[in-house]
Design a protein around this motif. Structure first.
Motif, PDB file in Angstrom:
ATOM      1  N   SER A 182      50.249  66.156  10.323  1.00  0.00           N
ATOM      2  CA  SER A 182      49.543  67.120  11.181  1.00  0.00           C
ATOM      3  C   SER A 182      48.698  68.091  10.362  1.00  0.00           C
ATOM      4  O   SER A 182      47.592  68.464  10.770  1.00  0.00           O
ATOM      5  N   ALA A 183      49.171  68.485   9.193  1.00  0.00           N
ATOM      6  CA  ALA A 183      48.401  69.387   8.325  1.00  0.00           C
ATOM      7  C   ALA A 183      47.179  68.671   7.756  1.00  0.00           C
ATOM      8  O   ALA A 183      46.091  69.251   7.675  1.00  0.00           O
ATOM      9  N   ILE A 184      47.347  67.416   7.386  1.00  0.00           N
ATOM     10  CA  ILE A 184      46.228  66.647   6.842  1.00  0.00           C
ATOM     11  C   ILE A 184      45.173  66.415   7.927  1.00  0.00           C
ATOM     12  O   ILE A 184      43.981  66.573   7.684  1.00  0.00           O
ATOM     13  N   GLU A 185      45.605  66.085   9.127  1.00  0.00           N
ATOM     14  CA  GLU A 185      44.656  65.876  10.227  1.00  0.00           C
ATOM     15  C   GLU A 185      43.909  67.166  10.570  1.00  0.00           C
ATOM     16  O   GLU A 185      42.749  67.125  10.965  1.00  0.00           O
ATOM     17  N   ARG A 186      44.556  68.299  10.431  1.00  0.00           N
ATOM     18  CA  ARG A 186      43.898  69.586  10.681  1.00  0.00           C
ATOM     19  C   ARG A 186      42.694  69.762   9.750  1.00  0.00           C
ATOM     20  O   ARG A 186      41.665  70.308  10.132  1.00  0.00           O
TER      21      ARG A 186
ATOM     22  N   ARG B 221      44.218  56.799   7.086  1.00  0.00           N
ATOM     23  CA  ARG B 221      43.455  58.046   7.255  1.00  0.00           C
ATOM     24  C   ARG B 221      43.959  59.127   6.296  1.00  0.00           C
ATOM     25  O   ARG B 221      43.166  59.783   5.622  1.00  0.00           O
ATOM     26  N   ASP B 222      45.276  59.312   6.248  1.00  0.00           N
ATOM     27  CA  ASP B 222      45.822  60.358   5.377  1.00  0.00           C
ATOM     28  C   ASP B 222      45.466  60.119   3.918  1.00  0.00           C
ATOM     29  O   ASP B 222      45.063  61.039   3.205  1.00  0.00           O
ATOM     30  N   ARG B 223      45.587  58.891   3.480  1.00  0.00           N
ATOM     31  CA  ARG B 223      45.231  58.572   2.092  1.00  0.00           C
ATOM     32  C   ARG B 223      43.745  58.783   1.853  1.00  0.00           C
ATOM     33  O   ARG B 223      43.341  59.279   0.798  1.00  0.00           O
TER      34      ARG B 223
END
Length: 118
Positions: free
Chosen positions: A35-39, A101-103
């Motif tokens: 959630s922090a990375i998507e933010r 996505r996160d990577r």
């Protein structure tokens, strides 16, 4: 708990990542919540192209996705994979997409390898 490197501390400060959004996976290896990375996508204006589906095997519950992300004039790509050997849930496509996505985001921010996502 081990000590965070200056690189990780700087990443946290510059991107507003709270202590509750990170934890030490094993000594010296730190993870950031999804959630922090998507933010960061919204905050920084990271754009993604349509992902490339590399492999789908529903019988074996395997999925591999490649995403292409852009931040400013920089573009990076990253794979995400899900299979019974690295995934406990039934949502292989969602997990492969999240991982890719996160990577990709962490790579665009020059933090992949120093930080992992979860």
């Amino acid at each position: 708990m081990g000590k965070k490197s200056q690189e990780i501390i700087d990443f946290q400060k510059s991107h507003g990542i709270t202590e509750s959004e990170m934890w030490e996976v094993r000594p010296g290896a730190w993870a950031v919540k999804h959630s922090a990375i998507e933010r960061l996508v919204a905050q920084l204006g990271i754009k993604f192209e349509r992902p490339a589906i590399i492999e789908v095997n529903t019988a074996e519950k395997i999925m591999v996705i490649c995403v292409f992300g852009t931040l400013g004039d920089r573009t990076e790509w990253s794979f995400g994979e899900a299979s019974p050997t690295n995934n406990k849930n039934q949502y292989m496509a969602a997990m492969a997409a999240q991982r890719s996505r996160d990577r990709g985001i962490l790579t665009l921010l020059a933090a992949h390898g120093a930080l992992y996502s979860a």
